[in-house]
Design a protein around this motif. Structure first.
Motif, PDB file in Angstrom:
ATOM      1  N   THR B  61       1.192  -1.098   0.248  1.00 43.82           N
ATOM      2  CA  THR B  61       0.393  -0.362   0.542  1.00 43.82           C
ATOM      3  C   THR B  61       0.936   0.943  -0.301  1.00 43.82           C
ATOM      4  N   VAL B 132      -4.775   3.200  -5.018  1.00 46.04           N
ATOM      5  CA  VAL B 132      -6.116   2.624  -4.555  1.00 46.04           C
ATOM      6  C   VAL B 132      -6.453   2.443  -6.517  1.00 46.04           C
ATOM      7  N   ALA B 137      -8.597  -0.962  -6.397  1.00 44.81           N
ATOM      8  CA  ALA B 137      -9.258  -1.401  -5.413  1.00 44.81           C
ATOM      9  C   ALA B 137     -10.934  -0.962  -5.483  1.00 44.81           C
ATOM     10  N   TRP B 146     -14.506   3.688  -2.062  1.00 44.66           N
ATOM     11  CA  TRP B 146     -14.011   4.177  -2.963  1.00 44.66           C
ATOM     12  C   TRP B 146     -15.155   6.072  -3.078  1.00 44.66           C
TER      13      TRP B 146
END
Lengths: 674, 256
Positions: B61, B132, B137, B146
């Motif tokens: 990440t 992301v 993701a 999101w």
């Protein structure tokens, strides 16, 4: 797995350590701030200079802390005393800076708590670090006033034109008034300013095209006393403006007066010469540079104005210009003719072409362009001010110019200048158009000293009005000018052009009229008004002989006797005093021992700096003499007569002696007694 | 040796009512107890009970969300003391900046920390969203989170913008003048929005007060609420998602 965790722990330990070090930087910087070491220096300096153990202990016990003066009404906090700890400490009289004692001034040490430091010196009061506090960086919020211009600080509160003990500031402000800065630039408390530039409505019958050309090209070349600046006009602009000025209509009554005057026969120049010197024209005007210089130079006046215009103007100047400083004399028709005959015969420019006073034929197109130029160049600001519209000025407002920081001043093309406000202002005054193309401010030709004085006056212009609590008491109340017949006479003879009354009036005469009624005897005043004579021969400026008729003189003298009195001056200073206080012989002894003779004439001998005292008993009132002797400077700050600090008894005895002086005969009598 | 001598004390401590009210579970290292620790703690229960080891890796990440969160915490921690020294009024606001510089101990450090943390937070929030996005993701089941993330980004930007006015210097004044003039250009409601933002027609003391309240109360509370939802959704959606190529299978496994 085990090895990994060990490595992670090492990384963790090192980063933690680095983090702690980074965190410690700010507290360390905080601890080593400059003012702390300055205060520690002060502590040891104080201990070494202390006269007693107790005093030394007081210095030792002083905590290291930020000091401040809170000025509630100014909404300001001054922390200058954080480093300048010794400003009010007499033990620090000759200590090195920043610990030194502040020199004595009108406001120190008494007013430190009330006025702080930035009231006079400017600078950033909040700051506790040197460059910011002193405003030495270009971005500094409020730069300190450099010592050379320090009087500007006085002017932040003292907004009157004259400020005692601040001669540079006063001079700068007087120059600004004379130059008429306030006609184009808005400045607080000068909203009512009106330029002394003459109205231009009679110029087409006053002078000729050639003269206007010469004048517009460079006014000071034509008249060294000219207050009009040089606008650096293009020849085309000069041509257009000339046509415009000649196209303006002349008011009917003035045109008639001028026409009538032109038709009169010429007078006698020889008689005119006598009248000229008797009327004391050079108390205001100059002739070839000789004279006071507050009015135009006259030596070439006949080449700038037609005889008819001069004659009409002389008879009633105030009809031509309602705010002129020129008084209206009581000349007879013949006397004014003689005077103009003398002026036209003697005061002309012999190098000037014959046609200098020839009018031109107006071309309407040029006149139209000239009219546009007249408003584009801002000529109207001085010559045709629109009454009641004082808010819209031609130039930028000047309030707050003294608080500007260098970074917000436009230096334009002037890369040669030091980046500070005084340098910018001085360059603006010396060469206003050098900063960028298209600037319209004219040049005034100030010399370096004048520039310095005006920059001081400009730096004194703050953005905010002075708070009520800090407004200095008015020096002398603005004494009223009576209305009615007396007011009309004061207007007619323009007493205020030379004399001060209260806070108003010019400064040509040394004798303010504010307390004149308490000063001189009425009968003497009547005679003096009718035929004024020289009181102080050393002065070039003398009271003109206006040829005031008896009834007017009586009216004026009576009004002065009742209006312009000071209640603190006793009518009879001897009232209730014992007999020895009235002893003129003792008084005469004092006169000799104090050396009054050095400046004053009594009888045959004495100096001529001060006024002669021969006729004191008929001229002055005893109450005034007494009040004067007690404190001469109370009546005018610049009086040279020393303040001897006389006791009441001595002052009364001297008053008694001066009261015995009746012209030459009486003076001799007292002298004879001895 | 020490542990032996302290054992009775620890037993007594664990037996007290106060301790049992705060720590409501035992100390035994069992799976059940570990779950209980998380379930019974408000602050921990937004976090998944179990975290896969690979999601802890930096490359998974880049810790971008974590750095953003750390910035937010730092901003609250420095913002509160700054509020002690700040008055949202026209004559005082700029002077308070000067006071921080000249008089308040470590005032410059405090203010700069707040400022740089704010810049960093905006920066890492953007990078976080990019990460992301590129890891995909945002795809179901994380589509809702999101959207929450987008809301959080907007709140972060608004916080940054409202804070910009507070020093009340020329930069702040003109920055906000320009910004609110841009809002005015919106069709139909533009003027209204500007008026609402400024509490008037120009940047004045009303605008300063509004921005202050927004910056210190409304927006932080909003941030907190949406952050809580954000973290709770991470847990519900099966933890953080890293690069999709080798982790695609595990998403489907974890998805609820």
């Amino acid at each position: 797995m085990k090895k990994d965790s060990l490595r992670l722990r090492l990384v963790f330990a090192i980063t933690s350590l680095l983090f702690l070090i980074v965190l410690a930087i700010s507290p360390a910087k905080n601890y080593f701030r400059e003012y702390r070491s300055v205060q520690r220096d002060f502590r040891s300096l104080g201990m070494s200079r202390a006269k007693s153990l107790k005093a030394a202990q007081a210095y030792q016990k002083r905590p290291v802390a930020i000091e401040q003066v809170w000025l509630r009404d100014l909404d300001r906090v001054d922390r200058c005393t954080t480093c300048h700890l010794g400003v009010a400490d007499p033990a620090m009289a000759d200590a090195p800076e920043p610990h030194r004692l502040h020199p004595r001034t009108a406001h120190t040490p008494g007013d430190l708590e009330r006025m702080g430091c930035t009231s006079c010196h400017a600078g950033e009061g909040l700051a506790t670090v040197r460059p910011e506090a002193h405003g030495t960086t270009a971005e500094a919020e409020s730069p300190m006033i450099p010592l050379a211009y320090l009087e500007a600080g006085c002017g932040r509160c003292h907004t009157s034109e004259k400020v005692s003990q601040a001669s540079l500031l006063s001079r700068g402000r007087a120059l600004m008034t004379r130059a008429g800065c306030y006609a184009c630039h808005a400045v607080r408390s000068h909203e009512q300013f009106r330029s002394e530039a003459p109205p231009l409505n009679t110029i087409s019958v006053k002078t000729g095209g050639e003269w206007i050309h010469r004048w517009l090209k460079d006014p000071s070349a034509v008249n060294p006393n000219a207050t009009m600046p040089n606008f650096h006009l293009e020849p085309k602009e000069i041509e257009e403006l000339t046509h415009y000025l000649f196209s303006r209509p002349v008011p009917r009554d003035l045109a008639a007066a001028i026409e009538k005057a032109s038709a009169e026969p010429a007078g006698d120049a020889a008689t005119g010469k006598k009248i000229f010197s008797e009327s004391r024209c050079i108390s205001c005007h100059t002739v070839e540079g000789k004279g006071n210089g507050s009015a135009p130079e006259l030596s070439k006046v006949a080449s700038s104005a037609t005889p008819g215009w001069l004659l009409a103007f002389l008879r009633d100047p105030q009809a031509f210009d309602p705010v002129t400083r020129m008084p209206r004399y009581h000349f007879s028709d013949q006397e004014s003719r003689d005077l103009v005959a003398y002026v036209t015969a003697e005061f002309r420019d012999f190098d000037a072409p014959k046609e200098i006073l020839e009018p031109i034929r107006v071309n309407q197109t040029l006149a139209e362009n000239g009219k546009k130029a007249f408003s584009r160049l801002g000529c109207f600001s001085c010559h045709d001010p629109i009454q009641g519209e004082a808010t819209e000025k031609f130039g930028p407002e000047l309030n707050g110019i003294g608080e500007k920081r260098a970074a917000s001043l436009d230096f334009g093309k002037r890369t040669d200048l030091a980046r500070n406000p005084p340098a910018w202002l001085a360059a603006k005054l010396e060469n206003p158009r050098s900063f960028a193309a298209g600037l319209r401010m004219p040049s005034y030709g100030f010399n370096a000293d004048d520039t310095h004085a005006i920059v001081t006056a400009l730096l004194s212009l703050g953005s905010q009005p002075v708070p009520e609590a800090y407004r200095p008491p008015l020096s002398g109340s603005p004494a009223p000018i009576p209305g009615g017949a007396v007011g009309a006479l004061i207007q007619r003879y323009r007493c205020l052009s030379c004399h001060q009354i209260g806070t108003q009036g010019g400064d040509i005469s040394m004798a303010p009229l504010t307390h004149e009624g308490s000063k001189v005897q009425r009968d003497w005043l009547v005679d003096y008004l009718m035929l004024s004579f020289t009181i102080r021969p050393i002065l070039e400026e003398r009271m003109p002989v206006f040829r005031i008729p008896k009834d007017e003189a009586v009216l004026l003298a009576d009004a002065i006797e009742s209006f312009y009195v000071d209640p603190s001056i006793p009518e009879d200073p001897f009232a209730g005093r014992p007999e020895p206080d009235r002893n003129p012989v003792e008084g005469q002894r004092l006169y000799v021992t104090l050396g009054c003779r050095g400046c004053h004439i009594v009888g045959a001998g004495g100096g001529y700096y001060g006024p002669p005292l021969t006729d004191t008993s008929t001229r002055l009132k005893p109450g005034w003499i007494y009040a004067w002797l007690k404190a001469p400077q109370r009546w005018r700050a610049d009086v040279r007569c020393p303040n001897y600090g006389l006791s009441d008894t001595d002052a009364l005895r001297l008053t008694a002696y001066l009261g015995t002086l009746h012209g030459e005969k009486a003076g001799a009598k007292v002298g004879g007694k001895k | 040796m020490n542990t032996i001598s302290l054992a009775p004390l620890e037993r007594w401590l664990r037996g007290t009512a106060v301790f049992r009210s705060i720590v409501r579970h035992g100390a035994s290292e069992t799976n059940r107890n570990r779950s209980l620790i998380v379930f019974e703690n408000l602050f921990l229960h937004v976090h998944p009970v179990k975290v896969r080891e690979k999601t802890l890796r930096f490359s998974h990440t880049y810790w971008l969300g974590g750095v953003t969160l750390a910035c937010a915490v730092l901003l609250v921690a420095t913002g509160v003391p700054l509020m002690f020294y700040y008055h949202p009024s026209v004559p005082q606001a700029y002077r308070d900046m000067k006071e921080l510089q000249y008089v308040v101990d470590n005032g410059v450090f405090l203010r700069n920390l707040h400022r740089w943390a704010a810049h960093l937070m905006v920066f890492t929030a953007f990078l976080h969203m990019l990460r992301v996005f590129y890891h995909g993701a945002f795809r179901p089941p994380r589509q809702f989170n999101w959207v929450i993330g987008v809301v959080l980004l907007i709140v972060t930007l608004l916080l940054s913008y409202t804070g910009y006015l507070l020093p009340w210097d020329q930069l702040a004044f003109w920055g906000v003048s320009v910004g609110t003039n841009m809002a005015r250009e919106a069709p139909v409601i533009g003027e209204k929005i500007r008026f609402l933002l400024l509490g008037g027609n120009m940047v004045s003391e009303n605008a300063l007060l509004r921005f202050y309240v927004l910056h210190c109360v409304v927006l932080p509370v909003g941030l907190l609420v949406f952050l809580a939802v954000h973290f709770w959704r991470i847990r519900k959606d099966g933890g953080v998602q890293g690069p999709s190529d080798d982790a695609a299978g595990s998403i489907d496994e974890a998805g609820s």
